[in-house]
Design a protein around this motif. Sequence first.
Motif, PDB file in Angstrom:
ATOM      1  N   LEU A 169      -7.584  11.320  13.725  1.00 12.68           N
ATOM      2  CA  LEU A 169      -6.298  10.786  14.190  1.00 12.68           C
ATOM      3  C   LEU A 169      -6.323   9.271  14.290  1.00 12.68           C
ATOM      4  CD1 LEU A 169      -5.108  13.294  16.924  1.00 12.68           C
ATOM      5  CD2 LEU A 169      -4.136  12.891  14.671  1.00 12.68           C
ATOM      6  N   ALA A 170      -7.446   8.718  14.727  1.00 11.65           N
ATOM      7  CA  ALA A 170      -7.562   7.258  14.803  1.00 11.65           C
ATOM      8  C   ALA A 170      -7.484   6.641  13.407  1.00 11.65           C
ATOM      9  CB  ALA A 170      -8.872   6.876  15.486  1.00 11.65           C
ATOM     10  N   LEU A 171      -8.134   7.257  12.425  1.00 14.29           N
ATOM     11  CA  LEU A 171      -8.057   6.763  11.053  1.00 14.29           C
ATOM     12  C   LEU A 171      -6.636   6.863  10.514  1.00 14.29           C
ATOM     13  CD1 LEU A 171     -11.353   8.232   9.570  1.00 14.29           C
ATOM     14  CD2 LEU A 171     -10.840   5.827  10.035  1.00 14.29           C
ATOM     15  N   HIS A 172      -5.943   7.936  10.853  1.00 15.87           N
ATOM     16  CA  HIS A 172      -4.555   8.100  10.416  1.00 15.87           C
ATOM     17  C   HIS A 172      -3.675   7.008  11.013  1.00 15.87           C
ATOM     18  CE1 HIS A 172      -0.794  10.013   9.335  1.00 15.87           C
ATOM     19  NE2 HIS A 172      -0.416   9.919  10.601  1.00 15.87           N
ATOM     20  N   GLN A 173      -3.860   6.720  12.288  1.00 15.93           N
ATOM     21  CA  GLN A 173      -3.069   5.683  12.950  1.00 15.93           C
ATOM     22  C   GLN A 173      -3.379   4.295  12.397  1.00 15.93           C
ATOM     23  OE1 GLN A 173      -0.576   5.842  15.280  1.00 15.93           O
ATOM     24  NE2 GLN A 173      -0.619   8.002  14.761  1.00 15.93           N
ATOM     25  N   ALA A 174      -4.604   4.111  11.917  1.00 11.29           N
ATOM     26  CA  ALA A 174      -4.987   2.830  11.336  1.00 11.29           C
ATOM     27  C   ALA A 174      -4.459   2.649   9.918  1.00 11.29           C
ATOM     28  CB  ALA A 174      -6.507   2.692  11.343  1.00 11.29           C
ATOM     29  N   GLY A 175      -3.924   3.710   9.328  1.00 11.89           N
ATOM     30  CA  GLY A 175      -3.359   3.606   7.991  1.00 11.89           C
ATOM     31  C   GLY A 175      -4.308   4.003   6.891  1.00 11.89           C
ATOM     32  N   ILE A 176      -5.471   4.519   7.237  1.00 12.69           N
ATOM     33  CA  ILE A 176      -6.438   4.964   6.234  1.00 12.69           C
ATOM     34  C   ILE A 176      -5.957   6.305   5.671  1.00 12.69           C
ATOM     35  CG2 ILE A 176      -8.848   5.591   5.806  1.00 12.69           C
ATOM     36  CD1 ILE A 176      -8.475   2.708   6.729  1.00 12.69           C
ATOM     37  N   GLY A 177      -5.970   6.432   4.357  1.00 10.87           N
ATOM     38  CA  GLY A 177      -5.596   7.689   3.725  1.00 10.87           C
ATOM     39  C   GLY A 177      -4.101   7.901   3.613  1.00 10.87           C
ATOM     40  N   THR A 178      -3.305   6.852   3.783  1.00 10.39           N
ATOM     41  CA  THR A 178      -1.857   7.005   3.691  1.00 10.39           C
ATOM     42  C   THR A 178      -1.279   6.355   2.440  1.00 10.39           C
ATOM     43  OG1 THR A 178      -1.530   5.029   5.020  1.00 10.39           O
ATOM     44  CG2 THR A 178      -1.582   7.119   6.185  1.00 10.39           C
ATOM     45  N   ALA A 179      -2.139   5.958   1.501  1.00 12.45           N
ATOM     46  CA  ALA A 179      -1.668   5.322   0.276  1.00 12.45           C
ATOM     47  C   ALA A 179      -0.867   6.326  -0.545  1.00 12.45           C
ATOM     48  CB  ALA A 179      -2.842   4.806  -0.541  1.00 12.45           C
ATOM     49  N   SER A 180       0.140   5.832  -1.224  1.00 13.58           N
ATOM     50  CA  SER A 180       0.966   6.699  -2.053  1.00 13.58           C
ATOM     51  C   SER A 180       1.031   6.128  -3.469  1.00 13.58           C
ATOM     52  CB  SER A 180       2.369   6.817  -1.462  1.00 13.58           C
ATOM     53  OG  SER A 180       2.977   5.549  -1.420  1.00 13.58           O
ATOM     54  N   VAL A 181       1.641   6.873  -4.344  1.00 10.63           N
ATOM     55  CA  VAL A 181       1.811   6.436  -5.719  1.00 10.63           C
ATOM     56  C   VAL A 181       2.725   5.213  -5.721  1.00 10.63           C
ATOM     57  CG1 VAL A 181       2.650   7.105  -7.981  1.00 10.63           C
ATOM     58  CG2 VAL A 181       1.542   8.787  -6.516  1.00 10.63           C
ATOM     59  N   ARG A 182       2.419   4.271  -6.562  1.00  8.02           N
ATOM     60  CA  ARG A 182       3.178   3.020  -6.593  1.00  8.02           C
ATOM     61  C   ARG A 182       4.665   3.279  -6.850  1.00  8.02           C
ATOM     62  NH1 ARG A 182       1.820  -2.245 -10.285  1.00  8.02           N
ATOM     63  NH2 ARG A 182       3.462  -3.549  -9.431  1.00  8.02           N
ATOM     64  N   GLY A 183       5.484   2.730  -5.982  1.00  7.63           N
ATOM     65  CA  GLY A 183       6.917   2.866  -6.135  1.00  7.63           C
ATOM     66  C   GLY A 183       7.522   4.047  -5.394  1.00  7.63           C
ATOM     67  N   TYR A 184       6.707   4.975  -4.939  1.00  5.53           N
ATOM     68  CA  TYR A 184       7.211   6.135  -4.227  1.00  5.53           C
ATOM     69  C   TYR A 184       6.625   6.167  -2.827  1.00  5.53           C
ATOM     70  CZ  TYR A 184       8.612   7.715  -8.815  1.00  5.53           C
ATOM     71  OH  TYR A 184       9.185   7.797 -10.052  1.00  5.53           O
ATOM     72  N   GLY A 185       7.379   6.670  -1.909  1.00  5.54           N
ATOM     73  CA  GLY A 185       6.888   6.856  -0.557  1.00  5.54           C
ATOM     74  C   GLY A 185       6.833   5.595   0.275  1.00  5.54           C
ATOM     75  N   ARG A 186       7.558   4.561  -0.138  1.00  4.07           N
ATOM     76  CA  ARG A 186       7.590   3.356   0.682  1.00  4.07           C
ATOM     77  C   ARG A 186       8.399   3.637   1.929  1.00  4.07           C
ATOM     78  NH1 ARG A 186       9.652  -1.034  -3.258  1.00  4.07           N
ATOM     79  NH2 ARG A 186       8.989   0.088  -5.080  1.00  4.07           N
ATOM     80  N   TRP A 187       7.883   3.261   3.069  1.00  5.75           N
ATOM     81  CA  TRP A 187       8.565   3.582   4.308  1.00  5.75           C
ATOM     82  C   TRP A 187       9.761   2.685   4.550  1.00  5.75           C
ATOM     83  CZ3 TRP A 187       8.669   0.044   8.342  1.00  5.75           C
ATOM     84  CH2 TRP A 187       7.780  -1.011   8.257  1.00  5.75           C
ATOM     85  N   ARG A 188       9.806   1.523   3.945  1.00  9.71           N
ATOM     86  CA  ARG A 188      10.949   0.637   4.141  1.00  9.71           C
ATOM     87  C   ARG A 188      12.064   0.894   3.137  1.00  9.71           C
ATOM     88  NH1 ARG A 188       8.886  -5.336   5.764  1.00  9.71           N
ATOM     89  NH2 ARG A 188       7.434  -4.678   7.356  1.00  9.71           N
ATOM     90  N   GLY A 189      11.692   1.300   1.966  1.00 11.33           N
ATOM     91  CA  GLY A 189      12.697   1.515   0.924  1.00 11.33           C
ATOM     92  C   GLY A 189      13.205   0.190   0.375  1.00 11.33           C
ATOM     93  N   ARG A 190      14.272   0.244  -0.361  1.00 12.62           N
ATOM     94  CA  ARG A 190      14.846  -0.969  -0.943  1.00 12.62           C
ATOM     95  C   ARG A 190      15.858  -1.577   0.017  1.00 12.62           C
ATOM     96  NH1 ARG A 190      16.199  -0.468  -7.250  1.00 12.62           N
ATOM     97  NH2 ARG A 190      14.062  -0.651  -7.944  1.00 12.62           N
ATOM     98  N   ALA A 191      15.917  -2.872   0.007  1.00 13.36           N
ATOM     99  CA  ALA A 191      16.914  -3.576   0.818  1.00 13.36           C
ATOM    100  C   ALA A 191      18.266  -3.513   0.112  1.00 13.36           C
ATOM    101  CB  ALA A 191      16.493  -5.023   1.021  1.00 13.36           C
ATOM    102  N   ARG A 192      19.280  -3.141   0.830  1.00 11.44           N
ATOM    103  CA  ARG A 192      20.626  -3.063   0.250  1.00 11.44           C
ATOM    104  C   ARG A 192      21.396  -4.310   0.614  1.00 11.44           C
ATOM    105  NH1 ARG A 192      22.447   3.178   1.103  1.00 11.44           N
ATOM    106  NH2 ARG A 192      20.578   4.071   0.191  1.00 11.44           N
ATOM    107  N   ARG A 193      22.163  -4.796  -0.337  1.00 15.76           N
ATOM    108  CA  ARG A 193      22.978  -6.000  -0.087  1.00 15.76           C
ATOM    109  C   ARG A 193      24.428  -5.694  -0.278  1.00 15.76           C
ATOM    110  NH1 ARG A 193      19.693 -11.187  -2.098  1.00 15.76           N
ATOM    111  NH2 ARG A 193      17.697 -10.502  -1.391  1.00 15.76           N
TER     112      ARG A 193
END
Length: 64
Positions: free
Chosen positions: A40-64
């Motif tokens: 759980l500590a590793l998960h909270q630190a962001g280890i092992g949360t990498a995703s395929v490039r372009g998919y799974g971004r938590w912020r998404g695209r900025a809309r204007r």
Amino acid sequence: MLAIVAAIVFGLGLLLDLLGVDILGGVSAMTFVLLGLTLLALHQAGIGTASVRGYGRWRGRARR
């Protein structure tokens, strides 16, 4: 992914504790609890949360 593995490890530790079973080599329910907390500590630190490039971004695209 690590959070799911941690939940499984916690479940195994709970079963071992309820049944009072010790695995050969000194592995007990507390070992599973400590392993689950480490995952759980590793998960909270962001280890092992990498995703395929372009998919799974938590912020998404900025809309204007």
